[in-house]
Design an enzyme around this catalytic site. Structure first.
Site, short mmCIF file in Angstrom:
data_model
loop_
_atom_site.label_atom_id
_atom_site.label_comp_id
_atom_site.label_asym_id
_atom_site.label_seq_id
_atom_site.Cartn_x
_atom_site.Cartn_y
_atom_site.Cartn_z
N ARG A 105 0.85 -1.19 0.00
CA ARG A 105 0.00 0.00 0.00
C ARG A 105 0.88 1.24 0.00
O ARG A 105 1.98 1.23 0.55
CB ARG A 105 -0.89 0.02 1.25
N TYR A 254 -1.66 -3.57 -6.80
CA TYR A 254 -1.41 -4.38 -5.61
C TYR A 254 -2.46 -4.21 -4.51
O TYR A 254 -2.83 -3.08 -4.17
CB TYR A 254 -0.04 -4.02 -5.01
N HIS A 283 -10.65 -1.83 11.67
CA HIS A 283 -9.58 -2.72 11.21
C HIS A 283 -9.40 -3.81 12.27
O HIS A 283 -8.46 -3.77 13.06
CB HIS A 283 -8.31 -1.87 11.05
N SER A 305 -1.43 -3.45 10.68
CA SER A 305 -1.15 -4.39 9.60
C SER A 305 0.05 -5.27 9.94
O SER A 305 1.05 -4.78 10.47
CB SER A 305 -0.83 -3.62 8.32
N CYS A 307 0.59 -7.60 12.15
CA CYS A 307 0.91 -7.83 13.56
C CYS A 307 0.25 -9.11 14.06
O CYS A 307 0.11 -9.31 15.27
CB CYS A 307 0.46 -6.66 14.43
N ARG A 424 1.62 -12.23 -0.24
CA ARG A 424 0.28 -12.54 0.29
C ARG A 424 -0.30 -13.82 -0.27
O ARG A 424 0.05 -14.26 -1.36
CB ARG A 424 -0.67 -11.39 -0.09
C1 OXD Z 1 -3.16 -4.37 5.66
C2 OXD Z 1 -3.84 -5.52 5.03
O1 OXD Z 1 -2.23 -3.81 5.08
O2 OXD Z 1 -4.72 -6.10 5.66
O3 OXD Z 1 -3.58 -4.01 6.78
O4 OXD Z 1 -3.51 -5.84 3.88
MN MN Z 2 -5.30 -5.08 7.42
#
Ligand code: OXD
Ligand code: MN
Length: 640
Positions: A105, A254, A283, A305, A307, A424
């Site tokens: 991202r 992406y 989230h 993200s 974690c 991923r």
């Molecule tokens: C993030 C995801 O970046 O879930 O939080 O992909």
């Molecule tokens: Mn996420």
């Protein structure tokens, strides 16, 4: 520009499942529809498609139905363009390798557009750069679109992707239409959302949808670096206009940049809709846990993200008699029902999980989920037609050769990771062996506790509980974590990540805190806890084994939800009383004293730093209740 409708019977799938259209009008001003039929679209969807087809000038248009046959066509097309390769070791699994410049991202290029800047971001102190989102004015938004989109889909197909976030037809669900020129995005959206014909049918009942426009882009030079993964990293931009429920994304193929149902819709636009309608878009993972007596509770947890949300959502309990079931691993939409019970749905339909670190030891459930019907991206591949990433060392047989995510032969001695750290798996949720029976329940599941957490190597104990809802909101606002590879940040710095939402707020964070505070008046709010699996000893070793052993922490949470007085008060909140965290049968020694120690010097600095952060980033937008909680924390620390 007119768009020509070609009757479905003119579409002929040949033996290879490739689309062959027998009669296409070739007039340059006509864009043929080569799959589906424009007449299937409701008037507003059709207008959205026509407007953007005219702008982007694709070669043709494909209206997705979400069918198996369509999926085969798209996968075949992706193989032919070199975007994916088949992984013969598994059933219906594919590997995509992106352009190395398009791997995560891009938070710095992500903007929210409102008339006034203060609607989007708090006003930071003079001279301080705001870190709680990026604002763009309506005129710059229009310019960004005008500079990038005209003609950007030339030579490509424009796909119309109707999708539902949440089960189709649920009162908690919302519909989106994504226009994209990437077949990889379509194939991924088919996994991550409920996509296709049933959504178009649903739109006929109520024509309300979030509009999402995506193009991988064409660089201004016209030169595409990698034909298998076109993108335009220099001009990538991700835009959101909450007032119009509109998302526009350019230049990246992406993950969160292109699968627009996820971060852009379910969190950024979602949080603005949730504010308007009085609910929460967060989230957070959602899990169900059943104790040995058969009592089941649902818990949500917000971690930044990468974690370990997916690991916790699929926990394999170490304590006998406990069962964990997964509702979702990344996003929760939560709303009070008519009885004042907070209910959550997972708006997604799949897991877009970080691969490295996932293994039979750390997440056996994910390993039992991902080896069919999955698109892997930027993982390494093996000579027996499978995949590899850091953490899978013991799952690779002798003599197997590894090719890294860049396509080069790889071995450990290179010192470089074989899989990209943000590589991923994109896999259907219903394949998860512990998917919760209620994961698609239209009413959502009742939430009894909310956990906040992050990677905190120092000072922060394994678990503590907020003293009140307002204190819980403060704990969420004060969250910090070591940075990860999910976005473009470099190095292991401890970053503020309030509510694990820093990259995903759709509106001013001060207003977001006010909205959270207001939830207390709307219904029965769950208990709030902060957890930290990542505390390290002075020798630099993790002090808690984590993974399945986190069941012990969840067990404590369940006891607290049941009203057991198993806690003591501390300066930072309630912590387990002596011997109240179940360590029975644990195979390693835990230094509980150190794990729960609250060094006065650390916490004095921490509270001070949180205060500076609030002052410099949120200023006058910080609700008085949150500021008061910080003052109370400071006073308790001073009295330690
Ligand atoms: C993030 C995801 O970046 O879930 O939080 O992909
Ligand atoms: Mn996420």
């Amino acid at each position: 520009m007119p768009v020509e409708v070609i009757a479905p019977q003119q579409i002929d799938l040949n033996a290879n499942n490739l689309v062959k259209v027998s009669k296409i009008a070739t007039a340059s001003a006509v864009i043929p529809v080569v799959y589906g039929n424009l007449n299937q679209l409701t008037p507003k969807v059709r207008a959205f498609v026509e407007e953007h087809a005219a702008l982007c000038q694709p070669d043709n248009i494909h209206i997705c139905d979400g069918s198996e046959g369509e999926s085969k066509i798209l996968l075949q097309k992706l193989v032919e363009s070199g975007t994916i390769v088949n992984l013969p070791k598994y059933e219906n699994c594919w590997l995509a390798r992106t352009n190395p410049a398009d791997v995560a991202r891009v938070e710095s290029k992500t903007f929210i557009c409102t008339d006034r800047k203060e609607e989007t971001i708090p006003t930071p102190k003079d001279g301080v750069k705001g870190t709680l989102g990026n604002w763009i004015s309506p005129s710059d938004f229009a310019k960004a679109v005008a500079d990038r989109f005209p003609g950007c889909m030339k030579g490509r197909t424009l796909y119309v992707v109707p999708f539902s976030m949440g089960p189709v037809g649920s009162p908690l669900s919302k519909i989106g239409i994504e226009i994209t020129d990437s077949a990889y995005v379509v194939a991924s959206m088919r996994i991550m959302t409920r996509m296709g014909a049933p959504v178009l049918e649903e739109l006929k009942k109520k024509e309300e949808f979030v509009r999402a426009l995506h193009s991988v882009g064409t660089p201004a030079s016209g030169i595409i670096q990698q034909a298998s993964w076109p993108c335009d990293p220099e001009r990538t931009i991700i835009l959101h206009k909450p007032a119009e429920n509109l998302i526009v994304s350019y230049g990246s193929g992406y993950g969160g940049n292109s699968l627009l149902g996820k971060k852009c819709f379910a969190l950024r636009i979602g949080s603005t809709i949730a504010k308007r309608e009085g609910w929460l878009a967060e989230h957070m993972l959602i899990l169900g846990i059943t104790d040995p007596k058969g009592v089941k509770k649902y818990i949500t947890a917000a971690f930044p993200s990468a974690c370990g949300k997916t690991n916790l959502a699929m926990l394999n309990p170490s304590l006998p008699g406990y069962k964990v079931e997964c509702v979702g691993d990344d996003i929760a939409w939560m709303k009070f029902d008519a009885n004042g019970i907070l209910r959550a749905i997972n708006p997604e339909n799949g897991f877009f999980g970080v691969a490295p670190g996932t293994s039979t030891e750390t997440n056996p459930i994910a390993m039992a989920t991902v080896f069919k019907n999955t698109i892997f991206t930027n993982v390494a591949s093996t000579s027996d037609g499978g995949v590899f990433w850091e953490g899978m060392e013991s799952e690779i047989e002798e003599g197997i050769e590894i090719t890294d995510w860049l396509g080069n032969k790889w071995d450990k001695s290179s010192g470089k990771p074989a899989a990209h750290p943000n590589s991923r798996f994109c896999t259907p949720a219903d394949q998860c062996p512990i998917i919760d029976p209620a994961w698609e329940d239209q009413k959502g599941v009742p939430i009894s506790a909310i956990l906040f957490g992050g990677r905190r190597p120092e000072g922060v104990p394994l678990i503590y509980e907020a003293n009140s809802w307002a204190h819980g909101v403060f704990v969420g606002a004060a969250m910090k974590s070591e940075s990860t590879a999910a976005a473009e940040h470099k190095g292991k710095v401890i970053m503020h990540d309030p509510f694990a939402m820093r990259p995903f707020f759709g509106y001013n964070f001060g207003d977001y805190c006010k909205h959270w505070l207001s939830m207390e008046k709307r219904g029965q709010v769950p208990a709030i806890f902060h957890v930290n699996w990542f505390r390290k000893s002075p020798q630099g070793k993790f002090m808690w084994p984590g993974y399945g052993e986190n069941t012990r922490v969840l067990e404590y949470v369940l006891r607290r939800i049941n009203g057991e007085k198993c806690f003591v008060d501390s300066a930072i909140g309630r912590i387990p009383a002596e011997n109240q965290l179940n360590l029975e049968g644990l195979k390693c020694n835990i230094d509980m004293e150190e794990l729960f120690s609250l060094p006065k010097e650390f916490w004095t600095k921490e509270a001070e730093e949180i205060g500076q952060y609030f002052d410099s980033q949120i200023g006058a937008d910080l609700p008085a209740e949150v500021a008061l909680e910080l003052e109370k924390l400071k006073a308790r620390i001073a009295a330690m």
